[in-house]
Scaffold this motif. Structure first.
Motif, PDB file in Angstrom:
ATOM      1  N   MET A  15       0.837  -1.187   0.000  1.00 38.59           N
ATOM      2  CA  MET A  15       0.000   0.000   0.000  1.00 38.59           C
ATOM      3  C   MET A  15       0.880   1.248   0.000  1.00 38.59           C
ATOM      4  O   MET A  15       1.796   1.357   0.819  1.00 38.59           O
ATOM      5  CB  MET A  15      -0.885  -0.001   1.245  1.00 38.59           C
ATOM      6  N   PRO A  16       0.625   2.187  -0.906  1.00 39.08           N
ATOM      7  CA  PRO A  16       1.445   3.408  -0.930  1.00 39.08           C
ATOM      8  C   PRO A  16       1.175   4.269   0.304  1.00 39.08           C
ATOM      9  O   PRO A  16       0.072   4.289   0.838  1.00 39.08           O
ATOM     10  CB  PRO A  16       0.998   4.116  -2.204  1.00 39.08           C
ATOM     11  N   LEU A  17       2.206   4.957   0.747  1.00 40.02           N
ATOM     12  CA  LEU A  17       2.080   5.834   1.901  1.00 40.02           C
ATOM     13  C   LEU A  17       1.868   7.273   1.445  1.00 40.02           C
ATOM     14  O   LEU A  17       2.332   7.671   0.378  1.00 40.02           O
ATOM     15  CB  LEU A  17       3.338   5.756   2.765  1.00 40.02           C
ATOM     16  N   SER A  18       1.217   8.044   2.279  1.00 40.04           N
ATOM     17  CA  SER A  18       0.993   9.456   1.976  1.00 40.04           C
ATOM     18  C   SER A  18       2.254  10.251   2.318  1.00 40.04           C
ATOM     19  O   SER A  18       3.111   9.777   3.084  1.00 40.04           O
ATOM     20  CB  SER A  18      -0.184   9.983   2.796  1.00 40.04           C
ATOM     21  N   PRO A  19       2.379  11.464   1.791  1.00 38.40           N
ATOM     22  CA  PRO A  19       3.528  12.303   2.152  1.00 38.40           C
ATOM     23  C   PRO A  19       3.613  12.536   3.669  1.00 38.40           C
ATOM     24  O   PRO A  19       4.707  12.543   4.235  1.00 38.40           O
ATOM     25  CB  PRO A  19       3.264  13.610   1.416  1.00 38.40           C
ATOM     26  N   GLN A  20       2.471  12.683   4.317  1.00 35.29           N
ATOM     27  CA  GLN A  20       2.469  12.891   5.764  1.00 35.29           C
ATOM     28  C   GLN A  20       3.010  11.656   6.485  1.00 35.29           C
ATOM     29  O   GLN A  20       3.770  11.778   7.451  1.00 35.29           O
ATOM     30  CB  GLN A  20       1.065  13.214   6.252  1.00 35.29           C
ATOM     31  N   GLN A  21       2.658  10.474   6.016  1.00 38.82           N
ATOM     32  CA  GLN A  21       3.166   9.247   6.628  1.00 38.82           C
ATOM     33  C   GLN A  21       4.678   9.127   6.436  1.00 38.82           C
ATOM     34  O   GLN A  21       5.393   8.730   7.350  1.00 38.82           O
ATOM     35  CB  GLN A  21       2.452   8.027   6.044  1.00 38.82           C
ATOM     36  N   HIS A  22       5.152   9.499   5.240  1.00 36.12           N
ATOM     37  CA  HIS A  22       6.597   9.486   5.004  1.00 36.12           C
ATOM     38  C   HIS A  22       7.296  10.457   5.949  1.00 36.12           C
ATOM     39  O   HIS A  22       8.373  10.151   6.482  1.00 36.12           O
ATOM     40  CB  HIS A  22       6.916   9.854   3.547  1.00 36.12           C
ATOM     41  N   SER A  23       6.695  11.611   6.185  1.00 34.12           N
ATOM     42  CA  SER A  23       7.283  12.596   7.106  1.00 34.12           C
ATOM     43  C   SER A  23       7.332  12.065   8.528  1.00 34.12           C
ATOM     44  O   SER A  23       8.323  12.277   9.250  1.00 34.12           O
ATOM     45  CB  SER A  23       6.489  13.902   7.069  1.00 34.12           C
ATOM     46  N   HIS A  24       6.288  11.377   8.945  1.00 32.60           N
ATOM     47  CA  HIS A  24       6.265  10.801  10.293  1.00 32.60           C
ATOM     48  C   HIS A  24       7.344   9.726  10.451  1.00 32.60           C
ATOM     49  O   HIS A  24       8.005   9.643  11.493  1.00 32.60           O
ATOM     50  CB  HIS A  24       4.899  10.201  10.616  1.00 32.60           C
ATOM     51  N   ILE A  25       7.526   8.920   9.424  1.00 37.40           N
ATOM     52  CA  ILE A  25       8.561   7.884   9.463  1.00 37.40           C
ATOM     53  C   ILE A  25       9.943   8.536   9.530  1.00 37.40           C
ATOM     54  O   ILE A  25      10.813   8.105  10.298  1.00 37.40           O
ATOM     55  CB  ILE A  25       8.441   6.938   8.250  1.00 37.40           C
ATOM     56  N   ALA A  26      10.152   9.603   8.750  1.00 43.60           N
ATOM     57  CA  ALA A  26      11.428  10.321   8.782  1.00 43.60           C
ATOM     58  C   ALA A  26      11.696  10.867  10.177  1.00 43.60           C
ATOM     59  O   ALA A  26      12.825  10.775  10.684  1.00 43.60           O
ATOM     60  CB  ALA A  26      11.428  11.450   7.756  1.00 43.60           C
ATOM     61  N   ALA A  27      10.677  11.413  10.827  1.00 39.25           N
ATOM     62  CA  ALA A  27      10.839  11.946  12.187  1.00 39.25           C
ATOM     63  C   ALA A  27      11.205  10.835  13.167  1.00 39.25           C
ATOM     64  O   ALA A  27      12.036  11.036  14.066  1.00 39.25           O
ATOM     65  CB  ALA A  27       9.565  12.654  12.621  1.00 39.25           C
ATOM     66  N   ALA A  28      10.613   9.674  12.994  1.00 34.75           N
ATOM     67  CA  ALA A  28      10.932   8.545  13.870  1.00 34.75           C
ATOM     68  C   ALA A  28      12.386   8.104  13.685  1.00 34.75           C
ATOM     69  O   ALA A  28      13.080   7.795  14.661  1.00 34.75           O
ATOM     70  CB  ALA A  28       9.984   7.381  13.604  1.00 34.75           C
ATOM     71  N   TYR A  29      12.864   8.072  12.443  1.00 32.12           N
ATOM     72  CA  TYR A  29      14.258   7.716  12.197  1.00 32.12           C
ATOM     73  C   TYR A  29      15.194   8.780  12.760  1.00 32.12           C
ATOM     74  O   TYR A  29      16.262   8.454  13.304  1.00 32.12           O
ATOM     75  CB  TYR A  29      14.529   7.514  10.704  1.00 32.12           C
ATOM     76  N   ASP A  30      14.825  10.059  12.659  1.00 30.62           N
ATOM     77  CA  ASP A  30      15.634  11.126  13.258  1.00 30.62           C
ATOM     78  C   ASP A  30      15.744  10.934  14.764  1.00 30.62           C
ATOM     79  O   ASP A  30      16.818  11.070  15.350  1.00 30.62           O
ATOM     80  CB  ASP A  30      15.027  12.503  12.967  1.00 30.62           C
ATOM     81  N   LYS A  48      20.337   8.505   7.376  1.00 30.01           N
ATOM     82  CA  LYS A  48      20.224   8.226   5.940  1.00 30.01           C
ATOM     83  C   LYS A  48      18.809   7.778   5.590  1.00 30.01           C
ATOM     84  O   LYS A  48      18.245   8.196   4.574  1.00 30.01           O
ATOM     85  CB  LYS A  48      21.227   7.149   5.529  1.00 30.01           C
ATOM     86  N   LYS A  49      18.228   6.931   6.438  1.00 28.61           N
ATOM     87  CA  LYS A  49      16.854   6.482   6.206  1.00 28.61           C
ATOM     88  C   LYS A  49      15.884   7.647   6.343  1.00 28.61           C
ATOM     89  O   LYS A  49      14.928   7.758   5.573  1.00 28.61           O
ATOM     90  CB  LYS A  49      16.483   5.364   7.191  1.00 28.61           C
ATOM     91  N   ALA A  50      16.135   8.530   7.308  1.00 27.85           N
ATOM     92  CA  ALA A  50      15.282   9.705   7.486  1.00 27.85           C
ATOM     93  C   ALA A  50      15.330  10.586   6.244  1.00 27.85           C
ATOM     94  O   ALA A  50      14.284  11.064   5.776  1.00 27.85           O
ATOM     95  CB  ALA A  50      15.715  10.493   8.717  1.00 27.85           C
ATOM     96  N   ASP A  51      16.525  10.789   5.697  1.00 24.78           N
ATOM     97  CA  ASP A  51      16.658  11.589   4.464  1.00 24.78           C
ATOM     98  C   ASP A  51      15.857  10.966   3.325  1.00 24.78           C
ATOM     99  O   ASP A  51      15.206  11.670   2.546  1.00 24.78           O
ATOM    100  CB  ASP A  51      18.128  11.706   4.044  1.00 24.78           C
ATOM    101  N   TRP A  52      15.922   9.652   3.212  1.00 26.42           N
ATOM    102  CA  TRP A  52      15.192   8.942   2.159  1.00 26.42           C
ATOM    103  C   TRP A  52      13.687   9.166   2.297  1.00 26.42           C
ATOM    104  O   TRP A  52      12.996   9.462   1.319  1.00 26.42           O
ATOM    105  CB  TRP A  52      15.541   7.458   2.203  1.00 26.42           C
ATOM    106  N   PHE A  53      13.153   9.046   3.506  1.00 25.10           N
ATOM    107  CA  PHE A  53      11.719   9.221   3.711  1.00 25.10           C
ATOM    108  C   PHE A  53      11.297  10.681   3.541  1.00 25.10           C
ATOM    109  O   PHE A  53      10.195  10.951   3.087  1.00 25.10           O
ATOM    110  CB  PHE A  53      11.282   8.649   5.064  1.00 25.10           C
TER     111      PHE A  53
END
Length: 64
Positions: A15-30, A48-53
């Motif tokens: 299932m594709p993720l929304s831009p907001q979900q990608h941002s939340h994942i990036a914050a979690a990796y940060d 690096k994973k945060a940058d990707w998300f």
């Protein structure tokens, strides 16, 4: 598992993720990058994973 078949056939219900979900994942990796309870040898990968998300979030925002 048959690795000869394409990834899309092995995981057809992705299932594709929304831009907001990608941002939340990036914050979690940060956050994980600075979490001292995690093993030190794993933490350098998190920024690096945060940058990707974050990139995926920006691309998703431009598409919509």
């Amino acid at each position: 598992m048959n690795y000869a078949e394409p990834l899309s056939q092995r995981h057809p219900a992705r299932m594709p993720l929304s831009p907001q979900q990608h941002s939340h994942i990036a914050a979690a990796y940060d956050k994980a990058a600075f979490d001292i309870s995690l093993p030190a040898h794993t933490r350098p990968a998190f920024p690096k994973k945060a940058d990707w998300f974050r990139l995926l979030a920006r691309v998703g925002e431009k598409k919509s």
